[in-house]
Design a protein around this motif. Structure first.
Motif, PDB file in Angstrom:
ATOM      1  N   GLY A 116       0.683  12.441 -13.712  1.00 63.45           N
ATOM      2  CA  GLY A 116       0.618  13.872 -13.993  1.00 63.45           C
ATOM      3  C   GLY A 116      -0.566  14.578 -13.363  1.00 63.45           C
ATOM      4  N   ILE A 117      -1.324  13.886 -12.523  1.00 65.21           N
ATOM      5  CA  ILE A 117      -2.493  14.478 -11.883  1.00 65.21           C
ATOM      6  C   ILE A 117      -2.225  14.603 -10.388  1.00 65.21           C
ATOM      7  CG2 ILE A 117      -4.952  14.225 -11.380  1.00 65.21           C
ATOM      8  CD1 ILE A 117      -5.167  12.625 -14.003  1.00 65.21           C
ATOM      9  N   HIS A 118      -2.325  15.817  -9.870  1.00 67.15           N
ATOM     10  CA  HIS A 118      -2.139  16.072  -8.439  1.00 67.15           C
ATOM     11  C   HIS A 118      -3.496  15.940  -7.756  1.00 67.15           C
ATOM     12  CE1 HIS A 118      -1.625  18.684  -4.832  1.00 67.15           C
ATOM     13  NE2 HIS A 118      -0.559  17.914  -4.747  1.00 67.15           N
ATOM     14  N   VAL A 119      -3.551  15.166  -6.685  1.00 63.62           N
ATOM     15  CA  VAL A 119      -4.793  14.926  -5.956  1.00 63.62           C
ATOM     16  C   VAL A 119      -4.718  15.614  -4.595  1.00 63.62           C
ATOM     17  CG1 VAL A 119      -6.329  13.172  -4.999  1.00 63.62           C
ATOM     18  CG2 VAL A 119      -5.051  12.682  -7.098  1.00 63.62           C
ATOM     19  N   THR A 120      -5.675  16.498  -4.341  1.00 61.39           N
ATOM     20  CA  THR A 120      -5.780  17.169  -3.051  1.00 61.39           C
ATOM     21  C   THR A 120      -7.095  16.752  -2.411  1.00 61.39           C
ATOM     22  OG1 THR A 120      -4.617  19.083  -3.964  1.00 61.39           O
ATOM     23  CG2 THR A 120      -5.760  19.395  -1.872  1.00 61.39           C
ATOM     24  N   ARG A 121      -7.018  16.188  -1.233  1.00 63.70           N
ATOM     25  CA  ARG A 121      -8.232  15.775  -0.522  1.00 63.70           C
ATOM     26  C   ARG A 121      -8.736  16.925   0.349  1.00 63.70           C
ATOM     27  NH1 ARG A 121      -8.938  10.349  -0.930  1.00 63.70           N
ATOM     28  NH2 ARG A 121      -7.150   9.196  -1.684  1.00 63.70           N
ATOM     29  N   HIS A 122     -10.069  17.060   0.415  1.00 66.91           N
ATOM     30  CA  HIS A 122     -10.697  18.015   1.316  1.00 66.91           C
ATOM     31  C   HIS A 122     -11.876  17.327   1.980  1.00 66.91           C
ATOM     32  CE1 HIS A 122     -13.708  18.694  -1.861  1.00 66.91           C
ATOM     33  NE2 HIS A 122     -12.682  18.802  -2.696  1.00 66.91           N
ATOM     34  N   LYS A 123     -12.524  17.980   2.923  1.00 65.51           N
ATOM     35  CA  LYS A 123     -13.546  17.309   3.731  1.00 65.51           C
ATOM     36  C   LYS A 123     -14.734  16.801   2.913  1.00 65.51           C
ATOM     37  CE  LYS A 123     -16.006  21.467   5.020  1.00 65.51           C
ATOM     38  NZ  LYS A 123     -17.239  21.714   5.665  1.00 65.51           N
ATOM     39  N   ASP A 124     -15.022  17.409   1.782  1.00 71.00           N
ATOM     40  CA  ASP A 124     -16.164  17.003   0.971  1.00 71.00           C
ATOM     41  C   ASP A 124     -15.807  16.088  -0.198  1.00 71.00           C
ATOM     42  OD1 ASP A 124     -17.922  18.548   2.519  1.00 71.00           O
ATOM     43  OD2 ASP A 124     -17.421  20.339   1.370  1.00 71.00           O
ATOM     44  N   GLY A 125     -14.551  15.842  -0.444  1.00 76.03           N
ATOM     45  CA  GLY A 125     -14.156  15.012  -1.576  1.00 76.03           C
ATOM     46  C   GLY A 125     -12.704  15.214  -1.926  1.00 76.03           C
ATOM     47  N   MET A 126     -12.428  15.381  -3.217  1.00 78.51           N
ATOM     48  CA  MET A 126     -11.058  15.625  -3.650  1.00 78.51           C
ATOM     49  C   MET A 126     -11.032  16.499  -4.893  1.00 78.51           C
ATOM     50  SD  MET A 126      -9.847  11.914  -5.060  1.00 78.51           S
ATOM     51  CE  MET A 126     -10.817  10.775  -4.111  1.00 78.51           C
ATOM     52  N   PHE A 127      -9.870  17.110  -5.138  1.00 76.27           N
ATOM     53  CA  PHE A 127      -9.656  18.003  -6.277  1.00 76.27           C
ATOM     54  C   PHE A 127      -8.512  17.439  -7.106  1.00 76.27           C
ATOM     55  CE2 PHE A 127      -7.559  21.818  -8.110  1.00 76.27           C
ATOM     56  CZ  PHE A 127      -8.610  22.270  -8.881  1.00 76.27           C
ATOM     57  N   ASP A 169       0.858  -1.184   0.000  1.00 70.09           N
ATOM     58  CA  ASP A 169       0.000   0.000   0.000  1.00 70.09           C
ATOM     59  C   ASP A 169       0.896   1.236   0.000  1.00 70.09           C
ATOM     60  OD1 ASP A 169      -1.826   1.995   0.314  1.00 70.09           O
ATOM     61  OD2 ASP A 169      -2.623   1.273   2.219  1.00 70.09           O
ATOM     62  N   PRO A 170       0.860   2.056  -1.076  1.00 68.42           N
ATOM     63  CA  PRO A 170       1.726   3.227  -1.150  1.00 68.42           C
ATOM     64  C   PRO A 170       1.231   4.395  -0.300  1.00 68.42           C
ATOM     65  CG  PRO A 170       0.383   3.104  -3.097  1.00 68.42           C
ATOM     66  CD  PRO A 170       0.073   1.871  -2.282  1.00 68.42           C
ATOM     67  N   GLY A 171       0.112   4.229   0.381  1.00 68.90           N
ATOM     68  CA  GLY A 171      -0.439   5.306   1.202  1.00 68.90           C
ATOM     69  C   GLY A 171      -1.444   6.126   0.417  1.00 68.90           C
ATOM     70  N   PRO A 172      -1.837   7.259   0.958  1.00 70.30           N
ATOM     71  CA  PRO A 172      -2.833   8.102   0.286  1.00 70.30           C
ATOM     72  C   PRO A 172      -2.331   8.603  -1.073  1.00 70.30           C
ATOM     73  CG  PRO A 172      -2.471   8.828   2.550  1.00 70.30           C
ATOM     74  CD  PRO A 172      -1.436   7.789   2.247  1.00 70.30           C
ATOM     75  N   LEU A 173      -3.222   8.595  -2.034  1.00 64.56           N
ATOM     76  CA  LEU A 173      -2.892   9.069  -3.382  1.00 64.56           C
ATOM     77  C   LEU A 173      -2.723  10.580  -3.359  1.00 64.56           C
ATOM     78  CD1 LEU A 173      -2.691   8.484  -6.453  1.00 64.56           C
ATOM     79  CD2 LEU A 173      -5.146   8.856  -6.562  1.00 64.56           C
ATOM     80  N   ASN A 174      -1.594  11.077  -3.895  1.00 69.12           N
ATOM     81  CA  ASN A 174      -1.426  12.531  -4.003  1.00 69.12           C
ATOM     82  C   ASN A 174      -0.919  12.969  -5.373  1.00 69.12           C
ATOM     83  OD1 ASN A 174       1.319  11.976  -3.878  1.00 69.12           O
ATOM     84  ND2 ASN A 174       1.459  12.454  -1.719  1.00 69.12           N
ATOM     85  N   TYR A 175      -0.275  12.092  -6.130  1.00 60.23           N
ATOM     86  CA  TYR A 175       0.186  12.442  -7.473  1.00 60.23           C
ATOM     87  C   TYR A 175       0.285  11.164  -8.291  1.00 60.23           C
ATOM     88  CZ  TYR A 175       2.693  15.012 -11.102  1.00 60.23           C
ATOM     89  OH  TYR A 175       3.051  15.596 -12.284  1.00 60.23           O
ATOM     90  N   PHE A 176      -0.400  11.127  -9.436  1.00 56.14           N
ATOM     91  CA  PHE A 176      -0.401   9.927 -10.254  1.00 56.14           C
ATOM     92  C   PHE A 176      -0.635  10.311 -11.706  1.00 56.14           C
ATOM     93  CE2 PHE A 176      -2.622   6.144 -12.012  1.00 56.14           C
ATOM     94  CZ  PHE A 176      -1.607   5.231 -11.827  1.00 56.14           C
ATOM     95  N   LEU A 190      -3.958  27.441 -14.881  1.00 53.46           N
ATOM     96  CA  LEU A 190      -3.222  26.493 -14.055  1.00 53.46           C
ATOM     97  C   LEU A 190      -4.002  26.071 -12.813  1.00 53.46           C
ATOM     98  CD1 LEU A 190       0.400  27.912 -14.236  1.00 53.46           C
ATOM     99  CD2 LEU A 190      -0.470  25.815 -15.286  1.00 53.46           C
ATOM    100  N   ASP A 191      -4.877  26.935 -12.325  1.00 49.42           N
ATOM    101  CA  ASP A 191      -5.622  26.591 -11.117  1.00 49.42           C
ATOM    102  C   ASP A 191      -6.929  25.851 -11.418  1.00 49.42           C
ATOM    103  OD1 ASP A 191      -6.706  28.838 -12.304  1.00 49.42           O
ATOM    104  OD2 ASP A 191      -7.275  29.782 -10.409  1.00 49.42           O
ATOM    105  N   TYR A 192      -7.201  25.555 -12.676  1.00 57.02           N
ATOM    106  CA  TYR A 192      -8.390  24.787 -13.028  1.00 57.02           C
ATOM    107  C   TYR A 192      -8.175  23.326 -12.669  1.00 57.02           C
ATOM    108  CZ  TYR A 192     -10.290  28.621 -15.871  1.00 57.02           C
ATOM    109  OH  TYR A 192     -10.801  29.811 -16.313  1.00 57.02           O
ATOM    110  N   GLY A 193      -9.240  22.636 -12.419  1.00 53.88           N
ATOM    111  CA  GLY A 193      -9.152  21.222 -12.096  1.00 53.88           C
ATOM    112  C   GLY A 193     -10.540  20.622 -12.018  1.00 53.88           C
ATOM    113  N   LEU A 194     -10.624  19.467 -11.437  1.00 62.76           N
ATOM    114  CA  LEU A 194     -11.875  18.730 -11.346  1.00 62.76           C
ATOM    115  C   LEU A 194     -12.161  18.416  -9.885  1.00 62.76           C
ATOM    116  CD1 LEU A 194     -14.149  17.180 -12.845  1.00 62.76           C
ATOM    117  CD2 LEU A 194     -12.602  15.224 -12.908  1.00 62.76           C
ATOM    118  N   HIS A 195     -13.299  18.894  -9.381  1.00 64.24           N
ATOM    119  CA  HIS A 195     -13.714  18.581  -8.022  1.00 64.24           C
ATOM    120  C   HIS A 195     -14.550  17.304  -8.050  1.00 64.24           C
ATOM    121  CE1 HIS A 195     -12.520  22.270  -5.921  1.00 64.24           C
ATOM    122  NE2 HIS A 195     -12.791  22.882  -7.062  1.00 64.24           N
ATOM    123  N   LEU A 196     -14.199  16.347  -7.221  1.00 64.67           N
ATOM    124  CA  LEU A 196     -14.961  15.106  -7.092  1.00 64.67           C
ATOM    125  C   LEU A 196     -15.597  15.072  -5.714  1.00 64.67           C
ATOM    126  CD1 LEU A 196     -12.444  12.545  -8.623  1.00 64.67           C
ATOM    127  CD2 LEU A 196     -14.330  13.694  -9.754  1.00 64.67           C
TER     128      LEU A 196
END
Length: 111
Positions: free
Chosen positions: A21-32, A12-19, A90-96
């Motif tokens: 070329g996509i940077h993953v930021t977790r927040h209380k309602d989901g992820m960006f 288990d590599p731990g929490p996903l944060n970069y895969f 650059l600050d655009y992304g996808l909220h999940l």
């Protein structure tokens, strides 16, 4: 040749944060999901790190056709405009967000 199962054990590599070329930021309602770092690398490789951002990726007035077989100066300008657009997004992304939907629907494309 025999292989032991432990040779192929996945860790288990731990929490996903970069895969991929996509940077993953977790927040209380989901992820960006963001490709900011990847986009910055493209801008840097083009030598346009300090270019002025544009609001659209292409000129809206003139019609520039794609001529991959015979690129011209106008095509290089179109490419540079796209890079300037990326600089401004650059600050655009996808909220999940979590969903209560449990069924997956798919629509095949006959092409």
């Amino acid at each position: 040749m025999a292989f032991l199962a432990s040779e192929f054990a996945m860790k288990d590599p731990g929490p996903l944060n970069y895969f991929l070329g996509i940077h993953v930021t977790r927040h209380k309602d989901g992820m960006f999901l963001s490709q900011c770092k990847y986009a910055e690398e493209i801008i840097d490789r083009a030598g346009m790190s300090f270019c002025k951002a544009t609001s659209t990726p292409v000129e809206t007035k003139p019609k520039v056709c794609l001529h991959m077989h015979a690129p011209r100066e106008v095509h290089m300008h179109a490419l540079k405009r796209i890079i300037c657009y990326i600089q401004g997004t650059l600050d655009y992304g996808l909220h999940l967000y979590p969903s209560s939907v449990t069924d997956l629907l798919s629509y095949p494309d006959a092409d």
